[in-house]
Design a protein around this motif. Structure first.
Motif, PDB file in Angstrom:
ATOM      1  N   TYR A 139       0.835  -1.212   0.000  1.00 36.49           N
ATOM      2  CA  TYR A 139       0.000   0.000   0.000  1.00 36.49           C
ATOM      3  C   TYR A 139       0.865   1.256   0.000  1.00 36.49           C
ATOM      4  O   TYR A 139       0.532   2.246  -0.636  1.00 36.49           O
ATOM      5  N   GLN A 178      -7.336  -1.751  -6.941  1.00 34.96           N
ATOM      6  CA  GLN A 178      -8.741  -1.548  -6.554  1.00 34.96           C
ATOM      7  C   GLN A 178      -9.682  -2.253  -7.525  1.00 34.96           C
ATOM      8  O   GLN A 178     -10.698  -2.817  -7.113  1.00 34.96           O
ATOM      9  N   GLY A 200      -8.210   9.353   3.902  1.00 31.40           N
ATOM     10  CA  GLY A 200      -7.568   9.502   5.203  1.00 31.40           C
ATOM     11  C   GLY A 200      -6.940   8.210   5.671  1.00 31.40           C
ATOM     12  O   GLY A 200      -6.984   7.188   4.976  1.00 31.40           O
ATOM     13  N   ASP A 201      -6.371   8.296   6.873  1.00 37.75           N
ATOM     14  CA  ASP A 201      -5.747   7.142   7.521  1.00 37.75           C
ATOM     15  C   ASP A 201      -6.704   6.714   8.632  1.00 37.75           C
ATOM     16  O   ASP A 201      -6.980   7.505   9.540  1.00 37.75           O
ATOM     17  N   TYR A 202      -7.191   5.483   8.541  1.00 40.46           N
ATOM     18  CA  TYR A 202      -8.230   5.098   9.511  1.00 40.46           C
ATOM     19  C   TYR A 202      -7.694   4.945  10.940  1.00 40.46           C
ATOM     20  O   TYR A 202      -8.458   4.771  11.872  1.00 40.46           O
ATOM     21  N   HIS A 227     -12.512   0.679  -3.246  1.00 37.94           N
ATOM     22  CA  HIS A 227     -13.348   0.865  -4.436  1.00 37.94           C
ATOM     23  C   HIS A 227     -14.804   1.188  -4.136  1.00 37.94           C
ATOM     24  O   HIS A 227     -15.533   1.684  -4.991  1.00 37.94           O
ATOM     25  N   PHE A 270     -14.222  -4.490   5.976  1.00 35.66           N
ATOM     26  CA  PHE A 270     -14.112  -5.678   5.125  1.00 35.66           C
ATOM     27  C   PHE A 270     -12.676  -5.840   4.608  1.00 35.66           C
ATOM     28  O   PHE A 270     -12.106  -4.927   3.989  1.00 35.66           O
ATOM     29  N   ASN A 271     -12.132  -7.014   4.858  1.00 36.79           N
ATOM     30  CA  ASN A 271     -10.780  -7.351   4.360  1.00 36.79           C
ATOM     31  C   ASN A 271      -9.740  -6.347   4.819  1.00 36.79           C
ATOM     32  O   ASN A 271      -8.829  -5.984   4.068  1.00 36.79           O
ATOM     33  N   GLY A 291     -11.865   1.466   5.153  1.00 34.13           N
ATOM     34  CA  GLY A 291     -10.945   0.752   4.250  1.00 34.13           C
ATOM     35  C   GLY A 291     -11.748   0.198   3.093  1.00 34.13           C
ATOM     36  O   GLY A 291     -11.473  -0.876   2.576  1.00 34.13           O
ATOM     37  N   ASP A 334     -10.901   5.709   2.871  1.00 31.64           N
ATOM     38  CA  ASP A 334      -9.717   4.938   2.441  1.00 31.64           C
ATOM     39  C   ASP A 334      -8.585   5.886   2.112  1.00 31.64           C
ATOM     40  O   ASP A 334      -8.752   7.110   2.154  1.00 31.64           O
ATOM     41  N   PHE A 392      -9.805  -5.773  -6.519  1.00 26.74           N
ATOM     42  CA  PHE A 392     -10.672  -5.963  -5.346  1.00 26.74           C
ATOM     43  C   PHE A 392     -12.155  -5.899  -5.734  1.00 26.74           C
ATOM     44  O   PHE A 392     -12.989  -6.591  -5.147  1.00 26.74           O
TER      45      PHE A 392
HETATM   46  C1  SAM Z   1      -7.908  -5.506   0.986  1.00 21.96           C
HETATM   47  S1  SAM Z   1      -8.499  -3.886   0.713  1.00 21.96           S
HETATM   48  C2  SAM Z   1     -10.211  -4.075   1.088  1.00 21.96           C
HETATM   49  C3  SAM Z   1     -11.096  -3.179   0.264  1.00 21.96           C
HETATM   50  C4  SAM Z   1     -12.590  -3.435   0.482  1.00 21.96           C
HETATM   51  N1  SAM Z   1     -12.966  -3.184   1.866  1.00 21.96           N
HETATM   52  C5  SAM Z   1     -12.904  -4.868   0.111  1.00 21.96           C
HETATM   53  O1  SAM Z   1     -13.231  -5.658   1.011  1.00 21.96           O
HETATM   54  O2  SAM Z   1     -12.824  -5.222  -1.063  1.00 21.96           O
HETATM   55  C6  SAM Z   1      -7.907  -2.983   2.109  1.00 21.96           C
HETATM   56  C7  SAM Z   1      -8.141  -1.497   1.963  1.00 21.96           C
HETATM   57  O3  SAM Z   1      -7.671  -0.839   3.138  1.00 21.96           O
HETATM   58  C8  SAM Z   1      -7.073   0.383   2.728  1.00 21.96           C
HETATM   59  N2  SAM Z   1      -6.145   0.825   3.784  1.00 21.96           N
HETATM   60  C9  SAM Z   1      -5.028   0.215   4.219  1.00 21.96           C
HETATM   61  N3  SAM Z   1      -4.485   0.906   5.220  1.00 21.96           N
HETATM   62  C10 SAM Z   1      -5.276   2.002   5.424  1.00 21.96           C
HETATM   63  C11 SAM Z   1      -5.230   3.092   6.340  1.00 21.96           C
HETATM   64  N4  SAM Z   1      -4.271   3.195   7.261  1.00 21.96           N
HETATM   65  N5  SAM Z   1      -6.218   4.014   6.262  1.00 21.96           N
HETATM   66  C12 SAM Z   1      -7.205   3.933   5.339  1.00 21.96           C
HETATM   67  N6  SAM Z   1      -7.303   2.894   4.455  1.00 21.96           N
HETATM   68  C13 SAM Z   1      -6.337   1.957   4.504  1.00 21.96           C
HETATM   69  C14 SAM Z   1      -6.368   0.041   1.433  1.00 21.96           C
HETATM   70  O4  SAM Z   1      -6.097   1.193   0.655  1.00 21.96           O
HETATM   71  C15 SAM Z   1      -7.381  -0.889   0.782  1.00 21.96           C
HETATM   72  O5  SAM Z   1      -8.276  -0.219  -0.046  1.00 21.96           O
END
Ligand code: SAM
Length: 348
Positions: A140, A154, A234-236, A188, A251-252, A185, A208, A157
């Motif tokens: 990432y 994306q 943003g950063d969650y 997409h 999710f994921n 997170g 995300d 995904f």
């Molecule tokens: C495996 S993907 C899952 C996407 C979607 N939720 C799904 O289930 O298909 C993980 C997502 O978390 C996001 N992500 C990872 N670290 C993050 C952070 N610190 N803050 C925000 N988003 C983050 C990534 O950019 C990515 O889109």
């Protein structure tokens, strides 16, 4: 592997060990690359409406027939194409899974994600991972510098979300009267778009990293919910997730973090929900691997998470505990599809 060894081959390679079994994987690796190349060059899309010759296809795809023909022939032996004389056509598997034919689910973008982004990352990161247990930088982190790769990921995904969507909508009920959904997170935003499409009162925020925004906007527009799904970058772990949401999807996401980080994230999501809000936490879990192919697939994904993000598939026994400690109650679990389960819980 769509190469299916016959009884004699299975006996020689897999039972009696008289011929080298790893050769099957070598051919399968070639088949994966050939199928992905064909997909990306539009071979399967061109064959969607019926059989064509190699000469004809080469003209349309602006390819050289001498390069295209052996690719097509290999794809015939690996189950992607059928051939009748000089005519090639998509196999039923290809029509179902690698085209946009009616009633098909196109997983091509998922294959393309592995071919163009994930496996090249393995090549650069594997030595670090073996030496230190984690990559120097996560996948990432590298995507912030490569918007094209970020969008390819994306889109990959999205293809996996399309496969899980029906199971997810069955397993996760939208709370009565809900108006606000947070997709943490959510990348997409395909899941958010589906919930919004099935619940007319609902609007959604997809939260995300900024590089997911382009595909999220594409997906919301393609599903005709662009006015009810907004993207927030943003950063969650660090940025404000908002408040008073009725339903939060995580999710994921858990598989990218260690237990302490997951506890912290679930507590933040708890605080972003309003009273009576609901959380749904979906991931891959080892107990969902009920057949040899799924067992291998989950071990493969677990290895991939260690290589690309320095984490792995969570121990599902700990998820209810994390949820309860974050303040949720009435935790329940549902299988969603092969390899996947969702935990749903309530906020008081
Ligand atoms: C495996 S993907 C899952 C996407 C979607 N939720 C799904 O289930 O298909 C993980 C997502 O978390 C996001 N992500 C990872 N670290 C993050 C952070 N610190 N803050 C925000 N988003 C983050 C990534 O950019 C990515 O889109």
């Amino acid at each position: 592997m769509p190469v299916v060894p016959n009884t004699l081959e299975r006996l020689a390679m897999l039972r009696l060990n008289r011929a080298p079994g790893p050769v099957l994987d070598m051919v399968a690796a070639g088949a994966f690359r050939a199928a992905t190349t064909a997909y990306e060059h539009g071979v399967f899309a061109e064959l969607r409406d019926g059989p064509r010759t190699a000469f004809d296809l080469a003209q349309t795809l602006d390819a050289h027939e001498d390069g295209l023909r052996p690719l097509l022939d290999f794809l015939v032996t690996t189950g992607y194409l059928d051939r009748d004389g000089i005519y090639y056509e998509n196999s039923t598997m290809t029509t179902r899974w690698l085209t946009d034919a009616p009633a098909s689910t196109d997983v091509g973008p998922w294959l393309a994600m592995w071919e163009t982004v994930v496996f090249p990352f393995w090549t650069t990161a594997l030595d670090d991972v073996l030496a230190t247990g984690e990559p120097d930088r996560t996948l990432y982190e590298t995507l912030t510098e490569d918007p094209e790769a970020a969008s390819a990921v994306q889109r990959g995904f999205v293809a996996t979300a399309e496969l899980a969507l029906d199971g997810v909508l069955d397993a996760v009920a939208v709370p009565e009267g809900a108006t606000r959904l947070l997709d943490v997170g959510g990348g997409h935003g395909r899941y958010a778009a589906a919930f919004v499409a099935t619940t007319p009162t609902l609007t959604a925020t997809v939260f995300d990293r900024p590089e997911a925004a382009a595909v999220a906007r594409e997906v919301a527009a393609a599903n005709a919910v662009g006015d009810r799904v907004r993207f927030e970058a943003g950063d969650y772990f660090a940025d404000d997730l908002g408040s008073d949401y009725d339903l939060a999807l995580v999710f994921n996401v858990l598989h990218a973090h260690d237990p302490e980080e997951n506890r912290r994230l679930l507590a933040r999501v708890h605080d972003a929900l309003g009273s009576g809000g609901r959380i749904a936490v979906l991931d891959q879990f080892a107990s969902e691997a009920r057949t040899p192919a799924w067992e291998a697939a989950l071990a493969f994904l677990n290895l991939n998470y260690h290589i690309t993000i320095g984490a792995g598939i969570p121990d599902e026994a700990t998820v209810p505990e994390w949820l309860t400690d974050a303040g949720f109650r009435a935790v329940r679990r549902e299988s969603v599809g092969p390899g996947i389960a969702v935990f749903v819980a309530e906020r008081d």
